[in-house]
Design a protein around this motif. Structure first.
Motif: not given
Ligand SMILES: N[C@@H](CCC(=O)N[C@@H](CS)C(=O)NCC(=O)O)C(=O)O
Length: 219
Positions: A10-11, A14, A33-34, A36, A49-52, A62-64, A100
């Motif tokens: 996942a992101r 980076r 994944f996911p 969340r 709920g996102t990574v990183p 939280t922004e890669s 990104e």
């Molecule tokens: N702009 C953020 C985006 C983060 C993002 O959306 N990560 C995705 C993984 S690639 C995620 O966690 N998705 C799960 C979700 O949306 O629930 C970054 O560059 O870190």
């Protein structure tokens, strides 16, 4: 103490790759994944709920791409960053954000409407339109890497890591079949870096040790 929350490929790859290139010590916490949906407690770590999710002590990011920039400026000196005094500082920042905002975002729409939504909400039209969007923006990368081995400053930097993740995702989506010869050669050269290999090995080892299986697999 540096801590990175990560899902396979996942992101968050980076900052993982940046940490490995820099040889920094960090804790890697793997999530399915996911996260969340599969790890509700994770919302306490990152309300998005996102990574990183990245922590330097109590400080959270939280922004890669921003985490990569943080690491190279906070924990340098390193050739992975371009200094404001260098002529390519502007292009460096541009590629760091481009990876990104311009190259990854359209692919997430492709993935969502071709694989992740329930069948009745999927749309071939949306997936095709955003695939074209991605490939047309990729021409900007082709124009540069057909003339030089890296994006800017005459060396490998985190701007390459930012763009390379979008190429990695394209491989997962299946859009790599449409890469130009120069983009394909550029991506291949980045995958051959020791830092990239160490990052892949680290996520695999941490996934095995923590019982987290790879879910974002190539199709
Ligand atoms: N702009 C953020 C985006 C983060 C993002 O959306 N990560 C995705 C993984 S690639 C995620 O966690 N998705 C799960 C979700 O949306 O629930 C970054 O560059 O870190």
């Amino acid at each position: 103490m540096l801590t990175l929350y990560h899902c396979h490929n996942a992101r968050s790859f980076r900052p993982l790759w940046t940490l490995e290139e820099m040889g920094l010590s960090y804790e890697l916490k793997m999530l399915p994944f996911p996260p969340r949906e599969l790890v509700p407690d994770y919302l306490g770590v990152n309300p998005l709920g996102t990574v990183p999710a990245f922590f330097d002590g109590a400080m959270r990011m939280t922004e890669s791409a921003a985490i990569c920039q943080y690491l190279v400026t906070r924990y340098g000196p390193t050739p992975l960053v371009v200094d404001p005094s260098e002529p390519d500082y502007g292009p460096y920042l541009n590629w760091l954000f481009f990876g990104e905002a311009t190259l990854t975002f359209p692919q997430t729409i492709v993935l969502r409407y071709s694989r992740f939504e329930p069948p009745e909400r999927r749309s071939e039209q949306v997936a095709a339109d955003y695939s074209r969007w991605f490939l047309s923006r990729l021409r900007g990368v082709d124009a540069v890497v057909s003339k030089q081995p890296t994006l800017c400053a005459g060396r490998f930097t985190v701007a390459d890591i930012s763009v390379a993740f979008a190429l990695m995702l394209a491989e997962f989506v299946g859009l790599d079949r449409k890469f130009s010869p120069a983009v394909a050669a550029y991506w291949q050269s980045l995958k051959e870096r020791e830092g990239f290999r160490r990052a892949v090995a680290r996520q695999d080892a941490a996934g095995n040790a923590q019982g987290v299986r790879e879910s974002l697999k190539q199709h």
